[in-house]
Scaffold this motif. Structure first.
Motif, short mmCIF file in Angstrom:
data_model
loop_
_atom_site.label_atom_id
_atom_site.label_comp_id
_atom_site.label_asym_id
_atom_site.label_seq_id
_atom_site.Cartn_x
_atom_site.Cartn_y
_atom_site.Cartn_z
N PHE A 18 0.81 -1.22 0.00
CA PHE A 18 0.00 0.00 0.00
C PHE A 18 0.84 1.27 0.00
CE2 PHE A 18 -2.46 -3.39 2.00
CZ PHE A 18 -3.65 -3.32 1.31
N ASP A 19 2.18 1.14 0.03
CA ASP A 19 3.04 2.31 0.21
C ASP A 19 2.96 3.32 -0.93
OD1 ASP A 19 3.91 1.29 2.60
OD2 ASP A 19 5.88 0.67 1.90
N TYR A 20 2.68 2.85 -2.13
CA TYR A 20 2.69 3.75 -3.29
C TYR A 20 1.40 4.56 -3.43
CZ TYR A 20 6.59 0.78 -4.96
OH TYR A 20 7.76 0.09 -5.09
N GLY A 21 0.39 4.22 -2.66
CA GLY A 21 -0.89 4.90 -2.78
C GLY A 21 -1.85 4.19 -3.71
N VAL A 22 -3.05 4.71 -3.78
CA VAL A 22 -4.16 4.05 -4.47
C VAL A 22 -3.89 3.87 -5.96
CG1 VAL A 22 -6.57 4.32 -5.17
CG2 VAL A 22 -5.90 4.78 -2.81
N ASP A 23 -3.47 4.93 -6.63
CA ASP A 23 -3.34 4.88 -8.09
C ASP A 23 -2.33 3.83 -8.55
OD1 ASP A 23 -5.22 6.85 -8.32
OD2 ASP A 23 -3.78 8.49 -8.56
N PHE A 24 -1.17 3.79 -7.89
CA PHE A 24 -0.14 2.85 -8.32
C PHE A 24 -0.47 1.42 -7.92
CE2 PHE A 24 2.56 6.69 -8.69
CZ PHE A 24 2.97 6.50 -10.01
N LEU A 25 -1.13 1.24 -6.78
CA LEU A 25 -1.54 -0.12 -6.41
C LEU A 25 -2.53 -0.66 -7.44
CD1 LEU A 25 -1.59 -2.56 -4.59
CD2 LEU A 25 -3.26 -1.38 -3.13
N LYS A 26 -3.45 0.18 -7.86
CA LYS A 26 -4.42 -0.23 -8.88
C LYS A 26 -3.70 -0.66 -10.16
CE LYS A 26 -8.25 1.55 -11.70
NZ LYS A 26 -9.14 2.71 -11.96
N LYS A 27 -2.73 0.14 -10.60
CA LYS A 27 -2.00 -0.19 -11.82
C LYS A 27 -1.23 -1.49 -11.67
CE LYS A 27 -1.40 4.60 -13.39
NZ LYS A 27 -0.42 5.69 -13.66
N ARG A 28 -0.62 -1.70 -10.53
CA ARG A 28 0.19 -2.92 -10.35
C ARG A 28 -0.70 -4.16 -10.27
NH1 ARG A 28 2.84 0.67 -11.44
NH2 ARG A 28 2.24 -0.33 -13.39
N MET A 29 -1.87 -4.04 -9.69
CA MET A 29 -2.76 -5.20 -9.63
C MET A 29 -3.31 -5.53 -11.01
SD MET A 29 -4.75 -4.65 -5.99
CE MET A 29 -5.54 -6.27 -6.01
N ILE A 30 -3.63 -4.50 -11.80
CA ILE A 30 -4.10 -4.74 -13.16
C ILE A 30 -2.98 -5.32 -14.03
CG2 ILE A 30 -4.90 -3.56 -15.26
CD1 ILE A 30 -6.43 -1.63 -13.43
N GLN A 31 -1.76 -4.88 -13.79
CA GLN A 31 -0.61 -5.38 -14.55
C GLN A 31 -0.33 -6.86 -14.28
OE1 GLN A 31 3.06 -3.55 -13.32
NE2 GLN A 31 4.34 -4.74 -14.72
#
Length: 481
Positions: A112-125
Motif C-alpha cells: 500500500f506504500d505507493y498509494g491508491v493509483d499505483f496499487l491499482k496499476k500494479r494489480m491490473i498489470q
C-alpha cells in the motif's frame, strides 16, 4: 380406475427398486493416487530484483518434472529505488514476476506504500492472482483481491486464503503502512474473519488448503501470527508466511509453517505428496540464491536494463565511515532539521531501512535508507505537547535539536546548550509525515506540508553542504520506559 391404480403401483414399485439399487451401488471412488506438488515461495522481497533470473532458472527446471505452484508472502515493494522510483512505481517487480510465472501473492502491508493509483496499476498489470480476505477496497476503484483462490495444477486443486496484518495504528485497524494511503479501504482483524473460511477446502473439493499470510511468525494474545493461526484455526494443511523476515521451517499444532527470509536472498522450495486430500509427506529446502550460480540469461538482461538508471549513481556527498542504521538515525534527523530550518526533528526507527557505506554517497543509497516516499511536514508544538507525544506513543525515535532525558515518569527536554525548556515553550518540529499520520492524536491538524519527500530533503541537504558525514556514535534515541 383399476388401470390407473395398476399404473400407480407399477411406478411406485419401479421407483423403490431403483432407489434400492442406487443405495447398493458403490459410490464414486476417491482418487487415492499420490499427487506430487512443488511450491516455491518468497516473502518480504522489498524491491530486490537481482536474483529473479536465478529463480526463473530453478523454477523452469522444476516444471519439467512435476507440478509447480509459485507464491509470494507479501511486501514486494519498498526497498529498492530501481523499483520504488521507477516512473511507474513497482512496475519492474510485477513485470519480472509475470515473466517467471507466479500464481498468487498475498497483499503485504508495504503493497500500500505507493498509494491508491499505483496499487491499482500494479494489480491490473499482474498476470497472477492477488488474495487477501481481510481487506475491502470499497469505492477506491482498485480491483478487489480474492478472499481465497483455488488453483488447479494438472489434477491437483490448491486453495489459498490470504491474510494481512492490521497492527499499523494503535487506535485503528490498518496494516503497518502510511495511514493516509489506506484511508479509503476497510480492514478486518484477521482473527475476526478466519473462522468464516473453515469449510472452504470441502466446498472447493481441494486437495490442499494453504494459508498464504503476511502476519509474521509469532504474535501474542492480541496479535495473530502464523503460530496463533495454526493453534486457533487448525483447518489449514500448511501455512506460508511473511512479514517477520525470518527463515522458518517449523510446526504448530501439527501444521507446517514456512517462511523464506527476506530481500530475495532465499527461495523457499516445499515438496509435498498428497494422498486422499491429505499431506502424506512434506519436505522443505531453502535455496541460497546468493551462492546459486545458474540463471536465466534473457531475464538477467531485462534486470540489468532496469538496474541501469544513471541518476541513481549521482554522487551527492561523502561518508567518512560506515554508518549502521543507528548512526544513520542521527544523520537523518540532523539533515532534515537543518534543511527544513526547524528546531527539532524526530524519526521512527522502522523508517530507516539501510546503513550508509564509507565513501561517495549516491542518490541510490539515500533512497535505500528512506524508501517509502514519505512527505515532510512542519508543526508548531509546545514542549508539553512533545512530551505527551513521546510518552503516549510508546515508540522509540531518533531526534535532533534537543536533549531528552527520562526523570522517573517525567521527561526533561533541554536545548542544545543544556538549558531546560519550559513546558509552554513553542518549538518548530519537522519530520516525515508518516509519524503524525500514525500518532495523529498528538499532533495539530494544521501542519505546513512541504514540497519534498524525506529522501529528497536529505539529498538536498547533502548537495548544499560541504561537510562530510561523520557519526562515530549516535546517542540521540529516546523511548519512554
Amino acid at each position: 380406475m383399476k388401470n390407473y391404480n395398476f399404473l400407480f403401483l407399477y411406478i411406485l414399485f419401479f421407483a423403490l427398486v431403483s432407489c434400492s439399487k442406487d443405495k447398493n451401488e458403490p459410490e464414486t471412488p476417491i482418487d487415492s493416487t499420490p499427487k506430487e506438488l512443488t511450491i516455491f515461495c518468497v516473502n518480504d522481497v522489498h524491491g530486490q530484483i537481482d536474483n529473479f533470473a536465478k529463480i526463473k532458472h530453478i523454477i523452469d527446471q522444476e516444471r519439467e518434472s512435476t507440478n509447480v505452484l509459485v507464491v509470494s508472502g507479501g511486501d514486494l515493494f519498498s526497498g529498492n529505488p530501481v523499483v520504488d522510483n521507477h516512473p511507474e512505481k513497482g512496475y519492474p517487480m510485477i513485470d519480472l514476476m509475470n515473466r517467471i510465472g507466479f500464481d498468487a501473492a498475498v497483499l503485504g502491508n508495504h503493497e500500500f506504500d505507493y498509494g491508491v493509483d499505483f496499487l491499482k496499476k500494479r494489480m491490473i498489470q499482474s498476470n497472477f492472482d492477488w488474495i487477501c480476505a481481510n481487506v475491502d477496497m470499497q469505492n477506491s476503484s482498485i480491483p478487489e483481491p480474492y478472499e481465497y483462490k483455488t488453483i488447479t495444477k494438472e489434477n491437483i486443486k490448491i486453495t489459498l486464503l490470504g491474510l494481512v496484518e492490521t497492527n499499523g495504528k494503535e487506535d485503528g485497524t490498518i496494516p503497518s503502512t502510511h495511514p493516509w494511503r489506506v484511508a479509503q479501504f476497510h480492514f478486518d482483524r484477521p482473527e475476526d474473519i478466519v473462522s468464516l473460511y473453515s469449510s472452504v477446502k470441502s466446498e472447493e473439493k481441494s486437495d490442499l488448503y494453504i494459508a498464504l499470510t503476511h502476519l509474521g511468525l509469532n504474535g501474542n494474545d492480541v496479535i495473530l501470527g502464523d503460530i496463533q493461526l495454526a493453534n486457533k484455526f487448525p483447518f489449514f494443511d500448511l501455512i506460508i508466511g511473511g512479514h517477520s523476515h525470518s527463515k522458518e521451517n517449523t510446526q504448530a499444532n501439527g501444521i507446517p509453517i514456512f517462511q523464506a527470509g527476506s530481500y530475495l536472498n532465499y527461495l523457499g522450495k516445499i515438496s509435498v505428496t498428497i494422498q486422499n486430500k491429505k499431506i502424506e509427506s512434506i519436505s522443505d529446502e531453502l535455496i541460497d540464491l546468493n551462492t546459486y550460480k545458474e540463471y536465466d540469461s534473457e531475464l538477467k538482461t531485462i534486470i540489468d536494463e532496469y538496474n541501469n538508471q544513471k541518476y541513481l549513481t549521482d554522487v551527492i556527498g561523502y561518508s567518512n565511515r560506515y554508518h549502521d542504521s543507528g548512526m544513520v538515525g542521527c544523520f537523518y534527523t540532523d539533515a532534515l532539521r537543518i534543511q527544513m530550518n526547524v528546531d527539532v526533528c524526530f524519526q521512527n526507527t522502522g523508517g530507516i531501512r539501510s546503513g550508509l557505506n564509507e565513501g561517495d554517497i549516491t542518490k541510490r543509497e539515500i533512497y535505500e535508507i528512506s524508501p517509502f516516499n514519505n512527505g515532510t511536514v512542519i508543526y508548531e508544538m509546545t514542549v508539553l505537547d512533545i512530551k505527551k507525544f513521546l510518552r503516549g506513543s510508546g515508540s522509540g525515535f531518533y531526534y535532533s535539536g534537543i536533549q531528552i532525558q527520562q526523570m522517573d515518569q517525567d521527561i526533561e527536554i533541554r536545548n542544545m546548550q543544556g538549558q531546560t525548556l519550559a513546558n509552554e515553550t513553542t518549538l518548530r518540529l519537522g519530520l516525515n509525515d508518516y509519524i503524525p499520520a500514525v500518532y495523529d492524536k498528538y499532533f495539530p491538524g494544521n501542519g505546513e506540508i512541504q514540497n519534498m519527500t524525506d529522501a529528497e530533503t536529505i539529498i538536498s541537504f547533502l548537495l548544499n553542504t560541504k561537510d562530510q558525514v561523520e557519526y562515530p556514535v549516535c546517542n540521540r534515541y529516546f523511548r519512554m520506559h
